[in-house]
Design an enzyme around this catalytic site. Structure first.
Site, PDB file in Angstrom:
ATOM      1  N   ASP A   1      -2.677  -1.419  -2.688  1.00  0.00           N
ATOM      2  CA  ASP A   1      -1.318  -1.949  -2.713  1.00  0.00           C
ATOM      3  C   ASP A   1      -0.368  -0.778  -2.966  1.00  0.00           C
ATOM      4  O   ASP A   1      -0.784   0.269  -3.475  1.00  0.00           O
ATOM      5  CB  ASP A   1      -1.152  -2.955  -3.864  1.00  0.00           C
ATOM      6  CG  ASP A   1      -1.844  -4.279  -3.588  1.00  0.00           C
ATOM      7  OD1 ASP A   1      -2.331  -4.499  -2.464  1.00  0.00           O
ATOM      8  OD2 ASP A   1      -1.899  -5.110  -4.516  1.00  0.00           O
TER       9      ASP A   1
ATOM     10  N   ARG B   1      -1.043  -1.477   5.952  1.00  0.00           N
ATOM     11  CA  ARG B   1      -0.407  -2.785   5.778  1.00  0.00           C
ATOM     12  C   ARG B   1       1.097  -2.561   5.605  1.00  0.00           C
ATOM     13  O   ARG B   1       1.521  -1.892   4.670  1.00  0.00           O
ATOM     14  CB  ARG B   1      -0.952  -3.474   4.523  1.00  0.00           C
ATOM     15  CG  ARG B   1      -0.182  -4.752   4.172  1.00  0.00           C
ATOM     16  CD  ARG B   1      -0.358  -5.152   2.722  1.00  0.00           C
ATOM     17  NE  ARG B   1      -1.720  -5.466   2.406  1.00  0.00           N
ATOM     18  CZ  ARG B   1      -2.212  -5.394   1.156  1.00  0.00           C
ATOM     19  NH1 ARG B   1      -1.449  -5.003   0.148  1.00  0.00           N
ATOM     20  NH2 ARG B   1      -3.456  -5.695   0.935  1.00  0.00           N
TER      21      ARG B   1
HETATM   22  C1  LIG Z   1      -0.481  -9.645   2.323  1.00  0.00           C
HETATM   23  C2  LIG Z   1       0.693  -9.095   1.593  1.00  0.00           C
HETATM   24  C3  LIG Z   1       0.530  -7.996   0.775  1.00  0.00           C
HETATM   25  C4  LIG Z   1       1.623  -7.445   0.098  1.00  0.00           C
HETATM   26  N1  LIG Z   1       1.461  -6.282  -0.589  1.00  0.00           N
HETATM   27  C5  LIG Z   1       2.550  -5.678  -1.112  1.00  0.00           C
HETATM   28  C6  LIG Z   1       2.457  -4.389  -1.701  1.00  0.00           C
HETATM   29  O1  LIG Z   1       1.381  -3.774  -1.764  1.00  0.00           O
HETATM   30  N2  LIG Z   1       3.589  -3.838  -2.234  1.00  0.00           N
HETATM   31  C7  LIG Z   1       4.810  -4.468  -2.169  1.00  0.00           C
HETATM   32  O2  LIG Z   1       5.803  -3.910  -2.640  1.00  0.00           O
HETATM   33  N3  LIG Z   1       4.917  -5.699  -1.611  1.00  0.00           N
HETATM   34  C8  LIG Z   1       3.837  -6.310  -1.084  1.00  0.00           C
HETATM   35  N4  LIG Z   1       3.964  -7.546  -0.497  1.00  0.00           N
HETATM   36  C9  LIG Z   1       5.226  -8.317  -0.673  1.00  0.00           C
HETATM   37  C10 LIG Z   1       6.265  -7.953   0.349  1.00  0.00           C
HETATM   38  O3  LIG Z   1       6.780  -6.667   0.079  1.00  0.00           O
HETATM   39  C11 LIG Z   1       7.432  -8.956   0.369  1.00  0.00           C
HETATM   40  O4  LIG Z   1       8.054  -8.943  -0.877  1.00  0.00           O
HETATM   41  C12 LIG Z   1       7.047 -10.386   0.678  1.00  0.00           C
HETATM   42  O5  LIG Z   1       6.058 -10.430   1.648  1.00  0.00           O
HETATM   43  C13 LIG Z   1       8.252 -11.174   1.208  1.00  0.00           C
HETATM   44  O6  LIG Z   1       8.725 -10.580   2.378  1.00  0.00           O
HETATM   45  P1  LIG Z   1       8.590 -11.223   3.852  1.00  0.00           P
HETATM   46  O7  LIG Z   1       8.193 -10.122   4.779  1.00  0.00           O
HETATM   47  O8  LIG Z   1       7.686 -12.379   3.845  1.00  0.00           O
HETATM   48  O9  LIG Z   1      10.062 -11.589   4.257  1.00  0.00           O
HETATM   49  P2  LIG Z   1      11.172 -12.481   3.575  1.00  0.00           P
HETATM   50  O10 LIG Z   1      12.381 -12.271   4.399  1.00  0.00           O
HETATM   51  O11 LIG Z   1      11.249 -12.236   2.107  1.00  0.00           O
HETATM   52  O12 LIG Z   1      10.635 -13.944   3.780  1.00  0.00           O
HETATM   53  C14 LIG Z   1      10.523 -14.566   5.060  1.00  0.00           C
HETATM   54  C15 LIG Z   1      10.191 -16.038   4.821  1.00  0.00           C
HETATM   55  O13 LIG Z   1       8.912 -16.146   4.183  1.00  0.00           O
HETATM   56  C16 LIG Z   1       8.914 -17.140   3.187  1.00  0.00           C
HETATM   57  N5  LIG Z   1       8.687 -16.509   1.874  1.00  0.00           N
HETATM   58  C17 LIG Z   1       8.706 -15.185   1.590  1.00  0.00           C
HETATM   59  N6  LIG Z   1       8.424 -14.960   0.295  1.00  0.00           N
HETATM   60  C18 LIG Z   1       8.227 -16.169  -0.261  1.00  0.00           C
HETATM   61  C19 LIG Z   1       7.890 -16.596  -1.569  1.00  0.00           C
HETATM   62  N7  LIG Z   1       7.708 -15.730  -2.577  1.00  0.00           N
HETATM   63  N8  LIG Z   1       7.757 -17.917  -1.790  1.00  0.00           N
HETATM   64  C20 LIG Z   1       7.933 -18.809  -0.790  1.00  0.00           C
HETATM   65  N9  LIG Z   1       8.241 -18.453   0.479  1.00  0.00           N
HETATM   66  C21 LIG Z   1       8.397 -17.164   0.741  1.00  0.00           C
HETATM   67  C22 LIG Z   1      10.253 -17.818   3.289  1.00  0.00           C
HETATM   68  O14 LIG Z   1      10.133 -18.881   4.210  1.00  0.00           O
HETATM   69  C23 LIG Z   1      11.137 -16.735   3.846  1.00  0.00           C
HETATM   70  O15 LIG Z   1      12.264 -17.225   4.512  1.00  0.00           O
HETATM   71  C24 LIG Z   1       2.896  -8.082   0.211  1.00  0.00           C
HETATM   72  C25 LIG Z   1       3.070  -9.176   1.044  1.00  0.00           C
HETATM   73  C26 LIG Z   1       2.005  -9.677   1.748  1.00  0.00           C
HETATM   74  C27 LIG Z   1       2.225 -10.842   2.680  1.00  0.00           C
END
Ligand SMILES: Cc1cc2nc3c(=O)[nH]c(=O)nc-3n(C[C@H](O)[C@H](O)[C@H](O)COP(=O)(O)OP(=O)(O)OC[C@H]3O[C@@H](n4cnc5c(N)ncnc54)[C@H](O)[C@@H]3O)c2cc1C
Length: 309
Positions: A135, A185
């Site tokens: 991560d 990722r």
């Molecule tokens: C597999 C995976 C691994 C990750 N690893 C890391 C990492 O190592 N370091 C790091 O900094 N971040 C990590 N993240 C988190 C990432 O940085 C984002 O904060 C998170 O994925 C939300 O961004 P999004 O791309 O989904 O877009 P967004 O614009 O935030 O969300 C798009 C849509 O997804 C849905 N959604 C998003 N988040 C949520 C939530 N919490 N609850 C409910 N619905 C939601 C909503 O419908 C939203 O409109 C990871 C995410 C994933 C999926």
């Protein structure tokens, strides 16, 4: 704005004690966390993989402040990987590791301790045909994480890493890591970062994600597209067509409990859809980041506090 405040506040010990001490929190946490122990994690892994999903499992914990706790986290991963080998899922079940949980935050010796522990986890993963992805945590850890990645890739070349599009540096990191055999990722980023190092505007973070995605999809590595954002998923499909990537040449990743319908739809359409499953009792930091990402989650948390649901 509310999200940034929540992220900043979540680092205060007072807030941590208040949230962790609320008896109802566990119920709310269960929406995002698969349980406290390996057995509960295995139940969730079985449930998801039986429906055609792939998984990556995170033993919760971060910013470990002593070397015994760092070694204990590595031990927990070894136990987890043993349990995975019994499920016979091979690379359909991999593990995600926060280097700060295995020693990176331990001052001058931190990198060395984290590297030793990370190696031990990579060895255990390789022994059962699984993979490890590191991560990415806050921006002060990026150089250290990438240098530990380079060190372990010598022996364990399938080790992957998360890169965050909100950081200005990430396009360059994507270029460096788009070579053959490299697993990256791509995420937007979940920490409160200063304007000196990261885009603050959500639209800019999204645009940066597209630029990074383009570099990875055009490159020779294996992109892991970690987002719940429909627009980015459809851009990924366009880029896959443009660069002649077959479905086996990249994968999607989402978080446990978030957009489960979309997870099933992508898997049903023949994509590798990997769900990030966190488990363990040190859920506080992970949980607060999920709350901060979406105002509706804060409302859900507050409703549960008031209504007892
Ligand atoms: C597999 C995976 C691994 C990750 N690893 C890391 C990492 O190592 N370091 C790091 O900094 N971040 C990590 N993240 C988190 C990432 O940085 C984002 O904060 C998170 O994925 C939300 O961004 P999004 O791309 O989904 O877009 P967004 O614009 O935030 O969300 C798009 C849509 O997804 C849905 N959604 C998003 N988040 C949520 C939530 N919490 N609850 C409910 N619905 C939601 C909503 O419908 C939203 O409109 C990871 C995410 C994933 C999926």
């Amino acid at each position: 704005m509310l999200g940034s405040l929540l992220l900043a506040g979540s680092r205060l010990p007072l807030v941590r004690r208040a949230v962790s001490g609320v008896p109802l929190t566990r119920k709310v946490v269960d929406r995002f966390v698969a349980g406290e122990d390996v057995q509960q994690a295995v139940t969730a892994i079985r449930r998801l993989t039986d429906t055609g999903l792939a998984v990556t499992i995170d033993h919760l914990g971060e910013e470990t402040r002593d070397s015994d706790a760092a070694a204990a986290t590595a031990d927990a991963y070894v136990v987890l990987l043993d349990a995975l080998s019994e499920l016979g899922l091979g690379s359909r079940a991999e593990v995600s590791v926060k280097l700060s949980a295995v020693g990176q935050a331990l001052g001058a010796d931190g990198d060395k301790i984290a590297l030793e522990n990370a190696r031990r986890i990579c060895e255990a993963a390789a022994a059962v045909g699984s993979n490890v992805t590191f991560d990415m945590e806050d921006h002060t850890t990026v150089d250290s994480t990438l240098s530990i990645l380079r060190a372990v890739r010598g022996d364990f070349p399938s080790t992957g890493v998360a890169l965050q599009s909100y950081l200005f540096r990430t396009e360059e990191d994507c270029r460096d890591l788009s070579h053959e055999g490299s697993r990256v990722r791509l995420v937007k980023g979940a920490y409160a970062e200063p304007a000196s190092v990261a885009h603050q505007d959500k639209g800019e973070v999204d645009k940066a994600y597209v630029r990074c995605l383009r570099i990875l999809m055009a490159g020779q590595g294996y992109p892991m597209v970690a987002t719940h954002d429909d627009r980015l998923i459809s851009i990924t499909e366009t880029l896959a067509d443009r660069f002649g990537r077959s479905r086996g040449g990249y994968e999607y990743q989402m978080l446990y409990g978030i957009r489960t319908d979309k997870q099933q739809a992508l898997a049903g359409a023949g994509h590798t859809m990997r769900v990030y499953i966190p488990y363990g009792d040190d859920w506080y930091g992970y949980f607060m980041r999920r709350l901060a990402e979406r105002p509706a989650n804060i409302a859900f948390f507050l409703r549960a506090l008031i209504g007892g649901k």
